[in-house]
Design a protein around this motif. Structure first.
Motif, PDB file in Angstrom:
ATOM      1  N   SER A  76      40.143  41.785  40.911  1.00 55.46           N
ATOM      2  CA  SER A  76      41.509  41.734  40.408  1.00 55.46           C
ATOM      3  C   SER A  76      42.317  42.928  40.892  1.00 55.46           C
ATOM      4  CB  SER A  76      41.505  41.709  38.876  1.00 55.46           C
ATOM      5  OG  SER A  76      41.081  42.955  38.366  1.00 55.46           O
ATOM      6  N   THR A  78      43.760  44.899  38.958  1.00 59.47           N
ATOM      7  CA  THR A  78      43.374  45.980  38.059  1.00 59.47           C
ATOM      8  C   THR A  78      42.232  46.798  38.644  1.00 59.47           C
ATOM      9  OG1 THR A  78      44.030  44.698  36.116  1.00 59.47           O
ATOM     10  CG2 THR A  78      42.539  46.544  35.745  1.00 59.47           C
ATOM     11  N   SER A 154      44.407  42.309  32.065  1.00 59.73           N
ATOM     12  CA  SER A 154      43.847  41.646  33.233  1.00 59.73           C
ATOM     13  C   SER A 154      43.590  40.167  32.983  1.00 59.73           C
ATOM     14  CB  SER A 154      42.533  42.327  33.641  1.00 59.73           C
ATOM     15  OG  SER A 154      41.864  41.579  34.633  1.00 59.73           O
TER      16      SER A 154
END
Length: 228
Positions: A76, A78, A154
Motif C-alpha cells: 500500500s 502507507t 489504510s
C-alpha cells in the motif's frame, strides 16, 4: 556549454550546498549573481520546480523534500511512505456508490449497471498533498466498509483484515496533465506534469478486488521497480 546549461549547472551546485527547507535565493538575486536574463533563469527554475527540487512557499522558494519513492508492488501507499520515514495521511473527498460502466463491470466481474463503491481520497505525506486516489470496490464483497472502515486509514489493511489476500495486479503508469479540479485538490497547477496510475488487483483465487485510478504529483512522487 550553452548559457541555459551553465545556469542549470550553477543552480544544481547551489542546491548541493543546501538542505531541505532552506530558503532559495530570489530570482532577481540569482539573475544578478550569474549575469543572465530573467527569462533564461526562469526556465531553469521551472525545471527545478517540475523535478521537485525546489517548491514555492508563500512568496518565497525553499529547497523541497526528497520525492516519496513508491515501490511498484502489492504494497500500500502507507507502507511505502513509512518505509521512507514519512508520515502518511488521507483526506476523504467522496465516498459513494456509482453504476458500473461496461469497462468497470468487466474489470470487477460484476453486472453492468450494478452499484459499486467508489472511494476518492487525497493522499498526504508529512502533510503535503502528493496524490489523488479513486478506488472502485465491488459492493457485494466490501459493502460492510460503510460501517467499519475509517477512510483516513489504510484501505489495504482493512481489506486484508477481512481475510482477503492480494495475489496479483496489473498496473500502468503514464504522464498526464491534471484537470482543473484535480490540480485544485492537489494544490498544484494544470501545467505541472502528473503521473497517472491505473491498477486492477486480484486475490489469490483470481477474483477482482479493486480498480484504482490515481494521480500523483510528478514533483513529489517517483515510482521504483525491483527487477530480478
Amino acid at each position: 556549454m550553452s548559457k541555459p546549461h551553465q545556469i542549470r549547472t550553477a543552480l544544481d551546485e547551489l542546491l548541493d550546498g543546501l538542505v531541505e527547507g532552506d530558503p532559495f535565493p530570489p530570482e532577481r538575486e540569482l539573475a544578478t549573481r550569474f549575469g543572465v536574463a530573467r527569462e533564461t533563469l526562469r526556465q531553469a527554475l521551472h525545471e527545478l520546480l517540475v523535478e521537485g527540487r525546489i517548491e514555492r512557499r508563500g512568496r518565497g522558494t525553499v529547497v523541497a523534500k526528497s520525492k516519496l519513492v513508491q515501490p511498484l508492488s502489492l504494497s500500500s501507499y502507507t507502507e511505502g511512505a513509512l518505509r521512507m520515514g514519512r508520515k502518511p495521511g488521507r483526506i476523504l473527498v467522496t465516498w459513494d456508490d456509482v453504476p458500473a460502466t461496461a469497462e468497470l463491470a468487466d474489470a470487477l466481474d460484476v453486472t453492468e449497471g450494478v452499484a459499486v463503491m467508489r472511494l476518492e481520497r487525497i493522499l498526504l505525506a508529512d502533510g503535503q498533498r502528493i496524490g489523488l486516489e479513486s478506488t472502485h470496490l465491488p459492493s457485494h464483497r466490501f459493502g460492510t466498509f460503510r460501517k467499519t472502515f475509517d477512510p483516513t486509514t489504510s484501505l489495504y489493511a482493512a481489506i486484508r483484515a477481512t481475510g482477503v489476500t492480494f495475489g496479483s495486479a496489473v498496473e500502468r503508469i503514464e504522464t498526464v496533465l491534471a484537470a482543473p479540479r484535480e490540480a485544485g485538490l492537489l494544490e498544484s497547477t494544470t501545467a505541472m506534469p502528473m503521473l497517472r496510475l491505473h491498477r486492477r488487483s486480484l486475490d489469490t483465487d483470481g477474483t477482482p478486488i479493486e480498480v484504482v485510478h490515481a494521480l500523483y504529483r510528478g514533483d513529489r512522487v517517483a515510482f521504483e521497480a525491483r527487477l530480478t
